[in-house]
Design a protein around this motif. Structure first.
Motif, PDB file in Angstrom:
ATOM      1  N   HIS A   1       0.809  -1.220   0.000  1.00 44.16           N
ATOM      2  CA  HIS A   1       0.000   0.000   0.000  1.00 44.16           C
ATOM      3  C   HIS A   1       0.843   1.273   0.000  1.00 44.16           C
ATOM      4  CE1 HIS A   1      -3.378  -2.684   0.624  1.00 44.16           C
ATOM      5  NE2 HIS A   1      -2.718  -3.217   1.621  1.00 44.16           N
ATOM      6  N   GLY A   2       1.963   1.244  -0.749  1.00 46.93           N
ATOM      7  CA  GLY A   2       2.800   2.440  -0.886  1.00 46.93           C
ATOM      8  C   GLY A   2       3.645   2.772   0.328  1.00 46.93           C
ATOM      9  N   GLU A   3       3.937   1.787   1.155  1.00 48.76           N
ATOM     10  CA  GLU A   3       4.745   2.012   2.367  1.00 48.76           C
ATOM     11  C   GLU A   3       6.060   2.725   2.022  1.00 48.76           C
ATOM     12  OE1 GLU A   3       6.768  -0.663   5.899  1.00 48.76           O
ATOM     13  OE2 GLU A   3       5.080  -1.482   4.777  1.00 48.76           O
ATOM     14  N   THR A   4       6.435   3.680   2.873  1.00 50.44           N
ATOM     15  CA  THR A   4       7.652   4.473   2.672  1.00 50.44           C
ATOM     16  C   THR A   4       8.406   4.584   3.990  1.00 50.44           C
ATOM     17  OG1 THR A   4       6.567   5.791   0.984  1.00 50.44           O
ATOM     18  CG2 THR A   4       8.508   6.752   1.965  1.00 50.44           C
ATOM     19  N   HIS A   5       9.726   4.583   3.907  1.00 53.69           N
ATOM     20  CA  HIS A   5      10.580   4.818   5.076  1.00 53.69           C
ATOM     21  C   HIS A   5      11.637   5.841   4.697  1.00 53.69           C
ATOM     22  CE1 HIS A   5       8.997   1.599   7.593  1.00 53.69           C
ATOM     23  NE2 HIS A   5       8.973   0.858   6.505  1.00 53.69           N
ATOM     24  N   LYS A   6      11.915   6.743   5.616  1.00 54.35           N
ATOM     25  CA  LYS A   6      12.937   7.769   5.391  1.00 54.35           C
ATOM     26  C   LYS A   6      14.076   7.518   6.351  1.00 54.35           C
ATOM     27  CE  LYS A   6      14.319  11.757   3.687  1.00 54.35           C
ATOM     28  NZ  LYS A   6      15.106  11.736   2.502  1.00 54.35           N
ATOM     29  N   GLY A   7      15.236   7.221   5.795  1.00 54.10           N
ATOM     30  CA  GLY A   7      16.467   7.081   6.554  1.00 54.10           C
ATOM     31  C   GLY A   7      17.473   8.043   5.958  1.00 54.10           C
ATOM     32  N   PHE A   8      18.709   7.573   5.753  1.00 58.28           N
ATOM     33  CA  PHE A   8      19.665   8.455   5.073  1.00 58.28           C
ATOM     34  C   PHE A   8      19.331   8.534   3.584  1.00 58.28           C
ATOM     35  CE2 PHE A   8      21.977   4.380   5.149  1.00 58.28           C
ATOM     36  CZ  PHE A   8      22.423   4.255   3.851  1.00 58.28           C
ATOM     37  N   VAL A   9      18.420   7.639   3.128  1.00 58.13           N
ATOM     38  CA  VAL A   9      17.753   7.744   1.834  1.00 58.13           C
ATOM     39  C   VAL A   9      16.294   7.349   2.057  1.00 58.13           C
ATOM     40  CG1 VAL A   9      19.827   7.199   0.466  1.00 58.13           C
ATOM     41  CG2 VAL A   9      18.271   5.362   1.122  1.00 58.13           C
ATOM     42  N   GLU A  10      15.463   7.576   1.057  1.00 59.83           N
ATOM     43  CA  GLU A  10      14.055   7.170   1.157  1.00 59.83           C
ATOM     44  C   GLU A  10      13.862   5.866   0.409  1.00 59.83           C
ATOM     45  OE1 GLU A  10      10.466   9.893   0.626  1.00 59.83           O
ATOM     46  OE2 GLU A  10      10.427   8.673  -1.202  1.00 59.83           O
ATOM     47  N   VAL A  11      13.200   4.908   1.048  1.00 63.11           N
ATOM     48  CA  VAL A  11      12.828   3.659   0.386  1.00 63.11           C
ATOM     49  C   VAL A  11      11.307   3.586   0.380  1.00 63.11           C
ATOM     50  CG1 VAL A  11      14.971   2.463   0.952  1.00 63.11           C
ATOM     51  CG2 VAL A  11      13.048   2.288   2.520  1.00 63.11           C
ATOM     52  N   ALA A  12      10.754   3.124  -0.744  1.00 63.61           N
ATOM     53  CA  ALA A  12       9.301   3.093  -0.866  1.00 63.61           C
ATOM     54  C   ALA A  12       8.857   1.961  -1.769  1.00 63.61           C
ATOM     55  CB  ALA A  12       8.801   4.419  -1.438  1.00 63.61           C
ATOM     56  N   GLU A  13       7.701   1.399  -1.445  1.00 65.55           N
ATOM     57  CA  GLU A  13       7.054   0.484  -2.365  1.00 65.55           C
ATOM     58  C   GLU A  13       6.424   1.379  -3.425  1.00 65.55           C
ATOM     59  OE1 GLU A  13       3.429  -2.273  -3.345  1.00 65.55           O
ATOM     60  OE2 GLU A  13       3.330  -0.432  -2.218  1.00 65.55           O
ATOM     61  N   ALA A  14       6.688   1.100  -4.690  1.00 60.38           N
ATOM     62  CA  ALA A  14       6.335   2.016  -5.782  1.00 60.38           C
ATOM     63  C   ALA A  14       4.892   1.920  -6.251  1.00 60.38           C
ATOM     64  CB  ALA A  14       7.286   1.793  -6.959  1.00 60.38           C
ATOM     65  N   GLY A  15       4.114   1.020  -5.707  1.00 60.56           N
ATOM     66  CA  GLY A  15       2.721   0.894  -6.141  1.00 60.56           C
ATOM     67  C   GLY A  15       2.581  -0.078  -7.298  1.00 60.56           C
ATOM     68  N   LEU A  16       1.379  -0.134  -7.833  1.00 61.31           N
ATOM     69  CA  LEU A  16       1.083  -1.090  -8.899  1.00 61.31           C
ATOM     70  C   LEU A  16       1.862  -0.777 -10.169  1.00 61.31           C
ATOM     71  CD1 LEU A  16      -2.784  -1.325  -8.457  1.00 61.31           C
ATOM     72  CD2 LEU A  16      -1.076  -3.016  -7.777  1.00 61.31           C
ATOM     73  N   ARG A  17       2.380  -1.816 -10.778  1.00 57.81           N
ATOM     74  CA  ARG A  17       3.124  -1.690 -12.035  1.00 57.81           C
ATOM     75  C   ARG A  17       2.775  -2.891 -12.894  1.00 57.81           C
ATOM     76  NH1 ARG A  17       8.567   0.791 -13.061  1.00 57.81           N
ATOM     77  NH2 ARG A  17       8.457   1.060 -15.306  1.00 57.81           N
ATOM     78  N   GLY A  18       2.443  -2.657 -14.141  1.00 56.99           N
ATOM     79  CA  GLY A  18       2.174  -3.753 -15.060  1.00 56.99           C
ATOM     80  C   GLY A  18       3.480  -4.396 -15.487  1.00 56.99           C
ATOM     81  N   MET A  19       3.570  -5.723 -15.400  1.00 54.50           N
ATOM     82  CA  MET A  19       4.791  -6.433 -15.767  1.00 54.50           C
ATOM     83  C   MET A  19       4.444  -7.691 -16.553  1.00 54.50           C
ATOM     84  SD  MET A  19       7.121  -5.988 -12.377  1.00 54.50           S
ATOM     85  CE  MET A  19       5.938  -5.516 -11.125  1.00 54.50           C
ATOM     86  N   ILE A  20       5.203  -7.893 -17.620  1.00 60.09           N
ATOM     87  CA  ILE A  20       4.984  -9.028 -18.515  1.00 60.09           C
ATOM     88  C   ILE A  20       6.325  -9.692 -18.777  1.00 60.09           C
ATOM     89  CG2 ILE A  20       4.220  -9.713 -20.829  1.00 60.09           C
ATOM     90  CD1 ILE A  20       2.603  -6.938 -20.712  1.00 60.09           C
ATOM     91  N   THR A  21       6.388 -10.990 -18.557  1.00 63.18           N
ATOM     92  CA  THR A  21       7.569 -11.759 -18.926  1.00 63.18           C
ATOM     93  C   THR A  21       7.400 -12.189 -20.373  1.00 63.18           C
ATOM     94  OG1 THR A  21       8.014 -12.560 -16.703  1.00 63.18           O
ATOM     95  CG2 THR A  21       8.841 -13.908 -18.510  1.00 63.18           C
ATOM     96  N   LEU A  22       8.406 -11.926 -21.173  1.00 63.32           N
ATOM     97  CA  LEU A  22       8.427 -12.355 -22.568  1.00 63.32           C
ATOM     98  C   LEU A  22       9.664 -13.208 -22.779  1.00 63.32           C
ATOM     99  CD1 LEU A  22       7.597 -12.344 -25.567  1.00 63.32           C
ATOM    100  CD2 LEU A  22       8.835 -10.173 -25.790  1.00 63.32           C
ATOM    101  N   ARG A  23       9.448 -14.459 -23.179  1.00 70.61           N
ATOM    102  CA  ARG A  23      10.565 -15.357 -23.477  1.00 70.61           C
ATOM    103  C   ARG A  23      10.506 -15.738 -24.945  1.00 70.61           C
ATOM    104  NH1 ARG A  23      12.837 -18.091 -18.296  1.00 70.61           N
ATOM    105  NH2 ARG A  23      14.516 -18.329 -19.780  1.00 70.61           N
ATOM    106  N   GLY A  24      11.671 -15.801 -25.556  1.00 65.77           N
ATOM    107  CA  GLY A  24      11.748 -16.180 -26.956  1.00 65.77           C
ATOM    108  C   GLY A  24      13.110 -15.807 -27.514  1.00 65.77           C
ATOM    109  N   ASP A  25      13.223 -15.847 -28.821  1.00 59.92           N
ATOM    110  CA  ASP A  25      14.459 -15.489 -29.508  1.00 59.92           C
ATOM    111  C   ASP A  25      14.516 -13.964 -29.604  1.00 59.92           C
ATOM    112  OD1 ASP A  25      16.593 -15.019 -31.199  1.00 59.92           O
ATOM    113  OD2 ASP A  25      15.813 -16.253 -32.844  1.00 59.92           O
ATOM    114  N   LEU A  26      15.338 -13.338 -28.766  1.00 59.17           N
ATOM    115  CA  LEU A  26      15.394 -11.875 -28.705  1.00 59.17           C
ATOM    116  C   LEU A  26      16.004 -11.261 -29.964  1.00 59.17           C
ATOM    117  CD1 LEU A  26      16.378 -11.298 -24.962  1.00 59.17           C
ATOM    118  CD2 LEU A  26      14.111 -11.619 -25.993  1.00 59.17           C
ATOM    119  N   ALA A  27      16.617 -12.069 -30.806  1.00 61.97           N
ATOM    120  CA  ALA A  27      17.166 -11.577 -32.073  1.00 61.97           C
ATOM    121  C   ALA A  27      16.134 -11.645 -33.202  1.00 61.97           C
ATOM    122  CB  ALA A  27      18.408 -12.371 -32.450  1.00 61.97           C
ATOM    123  N   SER A  28      15.015 -12.282 -32.950  1.00 59.27           N
ATOM    124  CA  SER A  28      13.967 -12.435 -33.960  1.00 59.27           C
ATOM    125  C   SER A  28      13.367 -11.078 -34.336  1.00 59.27           C
ATOM    126  CB  SER A  28      12.861 -13.343 -33.408  1.00 59.27           C
ATOM    127  OG  SER A  28      11.643 -13.145 -34.079  1.00 59.27           O
TER     128      SER A  28
END
Length: 186
Positions: free
Chosen positions: A9-36
């Motif tokens: 749910h977008g959790e964030t923590h601030k230390g000497f840097v900020e770390v955060a869950e970035a929220g929903l992101r669409g992701m697709i794995t594509l496998r095959g001949d990458l030279a095709s």
């Protein structure tokens, strides 16, 4: 139909840097001949980039293509676009040896922001960070879990891991970014 929610749910923590869950992101794995030529054309249509070179990520606004292995890419799009993008990829590659899998709900993306963001990753990942450039990606581990990360801005890294370990990864990032735990104190 259930409503999609991010793992933390977008959790964030601030230390000497900020770390955060970035929220929903669409992701697709594509496998095959990458030279095709068909794979190259399908990737360009899906995310607007070329097939990336080894250990590289190509970005186009909110979309990206990341090299994960010699026959695998991780394509990133806005979350709502992932099902249609995966269907279009499968249609474009029909008849060619390939695998398209929408993995949005199985992954979580984190951001690590700040001038010393690399220090957080140095504590968790067995990667030489000297000279790690924008557009580079590494598939590795963060402590005990599989992860991949890339330099997503001048003082920012993005890290992707399995959703099932999102709480563990956030705990790692938060601990590694606590004030007083810097590798190279100012």
């Amino acid at each position: 139909m259930s409503r999609a929610v991010s793992a933390l749910h977008g959790e964030t923590h601030k230390g000497f840097v900020e770390v955060a869950e970035a929220g929903l992101r669409g992701m697709i794995t594509l496998r095959g001949d990458l030279a095709s030529s068909r794979v190259k054309k399908a990737v360009k249509a899906a995310v607007g980039t070329a097939v990336p070179a080894r250990r590289r990520i190509e970005t186009n606004g909110e979309k990206a293509a990341a090299w994960m292995s010699p026959d695998e890419l991780l394509l990133m799009v806005p979350h709502a676009e992932a099902p249609a993008t995966a269907a279009a990829l499968a249609e474009a590659l029909a008849g060619e040896h390939h695998l398209v899998a929408e993995v949005s709900d199985a992954r979580t993306v984190f951001t690590i922001r700040g001038a010393r963001a690399a220090e957080v990753l140095m504590k968790l990942c067995p990667v030489d960070m000297d000279g790690f450039a924008e557009g580079e990606i590494r598939r590795t581990r963060a402590a005990q879990v599989a992860a991949a990360f890339w330099k997503s801005g001048p003082e920012e890294y993005s890290l992707v891991s399995f959703r099932s370990v999102a709480g563990y990864v956030m705990g790692l990032l938060e601990t590694a970014s606590r004030p007083g735990s810097e590798l190279f104190p100012a």
